[in-house]
Design a protein around this motif. Structure first.
Motif, PDB file in Angstrom:
ATOM      1  N   SER A  78       0.810  -1.222   0.000  1.00  0.00           N
ATOM      2  CA  SER A  78       0.000   0.000   0.000  1.00  0.00           C
ATOM      3  C   SER A  78       0.847   1.279   0.000  1.00  0.00           C
ATOM      4  O   SER A  78       0.634   2.166   0.811  1.00  0.00           O
ATOM      5  CB  SER A  78      -0.951  -0.009   1.191  1.00  0.00           C
ATOM      6  OG  SER A  78      -0.210  -0.084   2.395  1.00  0.00           O
ATOM      7  N   GLN A  80       2.727   4.464  -2.422  1.00  0.00           N
ATOM      8  CA  GLN A  80       2.589   5.247  -3.648  1.00  0.00           C
ATOM      9  C   GLN A  80       3.979   5.703  -4.092  1.00  0.00           C
ATOM     10  O   GLN A  80       4.691   6.346  -3.325  1.00  0.00           O
ATOM     11  CB  GLN A  80       1.697   6.464  -3.380  1.00  0.00           C
ATOM     12  CG  GLN A  80       1.348   7.277  -4.590  1.00  0.00           C
ATOM     13  CD  GLN A  80       0.448   6.539  -5.573  1.00  0.00           C
ATOM     14  OE1 GLN A  80      -0.337   5.694  -5.187  1.00  0.00           O
ATOM     15  NE2 GLN A  80       0.603   6.824  -6.842  1.00  0.00           N
ATOM     16  N   SER A  82       6.419   7.562  -7.310  1.00  0.00           N
ATOM     17  CA  SER A  82       6.288   8.789  -8.093  1.00  0.00           C
ATOM     18  C   SER A  82       5.489   8.558  -9.371  1.00  0.00           C
ATOM     19  O   SER A  82       4.943   9.498  -9.937  1.00  0.00           O
ATOM     20  CB  SER A  82       7.672   9.354  -8.422  1.00  0.00           C
ATOM     21  OG  SER A  82       8.406   8.413  -9.166  1.00  0.00           O
ATOM     22  N   GLN A  83       5.392   7.296  -9.827  1.00  0.00           N
ATOM     23  CA  GLN A  83       4.678   6.986 -11.067  1.00  0.00           C
ATOM     24  C   GLN A  83       3.538   5.996 -10.856  1.00  0.00           C
ATOM     25  O   GLN A  83       3.102   5.336 -11.785  1.00  0.00           O
ATOM     26  CB  GLN A  83       5.652   6.424 -12.096  1.00  0.00           C
ATOM     27  CG  GLN A  83       6.772   7.364 -12.446  1.00  0.00           C
ATOM     28  CD  GLN A  83       7.806   6.712 -13.346  1.00  0.00           C
ATOM     29  OE1 GLN A  83       7.632   5.600 -13.819  1.00  0.00           O
ATOM     30  NE2 GLN A  83       8.902   7.410 -13.569  1.00  0.00           N
ATOM     31  N   GLY A  84       3.061   5.840  -9.623  1.00  0.00           N
ATOM     32  CA  GLY A  84       1.967   4.907  -9.369  1.00  0.00           C
ATOM     33  C   GLY A  84       2.216   4.064  -8.136  1.00  0.00           C
ATOM     34  O   GLY A  84       3.057   4.388  -7.292  1.00  0.00           O
ATOM     35  N   ARG A  85       1.505   2.950  -8.048  1.00  0.00           N
ATOM     36  CA  ARG A  85       1.616   2.067  -6.882  1.00  0.00           C
ATOM     37  C   ARG A  85       3.020   1.494  -6.733  1.00  0.00           C
ATOM     38  O   ARG A  85       3.739   1.310  -7.715  1.00  0.00           O
ATOM     39  CB  ARG A  85       0.605   0.927  -6.981  1.00  0.00           C
ATOM     40  CG  ARG A  85      -0.834   1.404  -6.823  1.00  0.00           C
ATOM     41  CD  ARG A  85      -1.830   0.270  -6.829  1.00  0.00           C
ATOM     42  NE  ARG A  85      -1.464  -0.758  -5.869  1.00  0.00           N
ATOM     43  CZ  ARG A  85      -1.698  -2.061  -6.043  1.00  0.00           C
ATOM     44  NH1 ARG A  85      -2.277  -2.502  -7.132  1.00  0.00           N
ATOM     45  NH2 ARG A  85      -1.347  -2.928  -5.119  1.00  0.00           N
ATOM     46  N   GLU A 146       8.606   0.501  -7.491  1.00  0.00           N
ATOM     47  CA  GLU A 146       7.354   0.805  -8.179  1.00  0.00           C
ATOM     48  C   GLU A 146       6.917  -0.382  -9.024  1.00  0.00           C
ATOM     49  O   GLU A 146       7.737  -1.049  -9.660  1.00  0.00           O
ATOM     50  CB  GLU A 146       7.518   2.064  -9.020  1.00  0.00           C
ATOM     51  CG  GLU A 146       7.815   3.275  -8.157  1.00  0.00           C
ATOM     52  CD  GLU A 146       7.942   4.563  -8.940  1.00  0.00           C
ATOM     53  OE1 GLU A 146       7.845   4.534 -10.185  1.00  0.00           O
ATOM     54  OE2 GLU A 146       8.128   5.609  -8.293  1.00  0.00           O
ATOM     55  N   ASN A 148       5.405  -0.631 -11.856  1.00  0.00           N
ATOM     56  CA  ASN A 148       5.651  -0.617 -13.302  1.00  0.00           C
ATOM     57  C   ASN A 148       7.091  -0.977 -13.668  1.00  0.00           C
ATOM     58  O   ASN A 148       7.414  -1.087 -14.842  1.00  0.00           O
ATOM     59  CB  ASN A 148       5.254   0.727 -13.922  1.00  0.00           C
ATOM     60  CG  ASN A 148       6.016   1.896 -13.351  1.00  0.00           C
ATOM     61  OD1 ASN A 148       6.548   1.824 -12.242  1.00  0.00           O
ATOM     62  ND2 ASN A 148       6.070   2.985 -14.097  1.00  0.00           N
TER      63      ASN A 148
END
Length: 157
Positions: A78, A80, A82-85, A146, A148
């Motif tokens: 859970s 966050q 800088s570019q998403g989960r 992250e 991604n």
């Protein structure tokens, strides 16, 4: 072979015993190095610095498949980035750290260092070096990656 070559061939290493000692117009001897002896094997370097155990579920770099972390080292899903989960991990491998800098994140001021994949140099997330609020101290020494930038690898059904 001229007399200067004969004399210098025994005094200088082979690369320095050049024909230019006999004539000012002669080009230095340049060419490929002799082949390595048969007992020396030139092999391709390892792709990754560390390989994680095959019997555990793991996360790998989405760009080059270098192993990053075992599922057992996952602390939280859970977060966050800088570019998403992003996921918080207790420990990671095949990751390099940049210099620490202070950043104001969603949970307050932290000293963090960007982390990158040692294999492909992609920035993956960051490492928490220091938390300035007492409620955030549990993050110190932990890693954010992250989603991604990573994939699930080995044993995920």
């Amino acid at each position: 072979m001229c007399m200067a070559q004969v004399l210098t061939a025994h005094l200088l290493p082979p690369r320095q015993a050049l024909g230019s000692l006999c004539s000012p117009w002669a080009a230095p001897r340049v060419g490929p190095l002799p082949p390595a002896p048969a007992m020396v094997r030139i092999s391709k370097p390892k792709t990754f610095q560390a390989y994680l155990d095959d019997c555990h579920r793991r996360y790998s770099c989405a760009h080059c498949r270098a192993h990053l972390a075992n599922h057992d080292d996952l602390i939280s899903k859970s977060f966050q980035g800088s570019q998403g989960r992003a996921y918080l991990f207790n420990s990671v491998v095949n990751v390099g750290c940049g210099p620490a800098e202070e950043r104001v994140l969603l949970t307050g001021l932290h000293a963090v260092a960007d982390i990158h994949c040692e294999n492909c140099k992609t920035t993956l997330g960051w490492k928490y070096e220091q938390a300035f609020e007492s409620s955030q101290k549990y993050k110190e020494g932990k890693y954010i990656i992250e989603l991604n930038h990573m994939i699930k690898d080995n044993g995920w059904d």
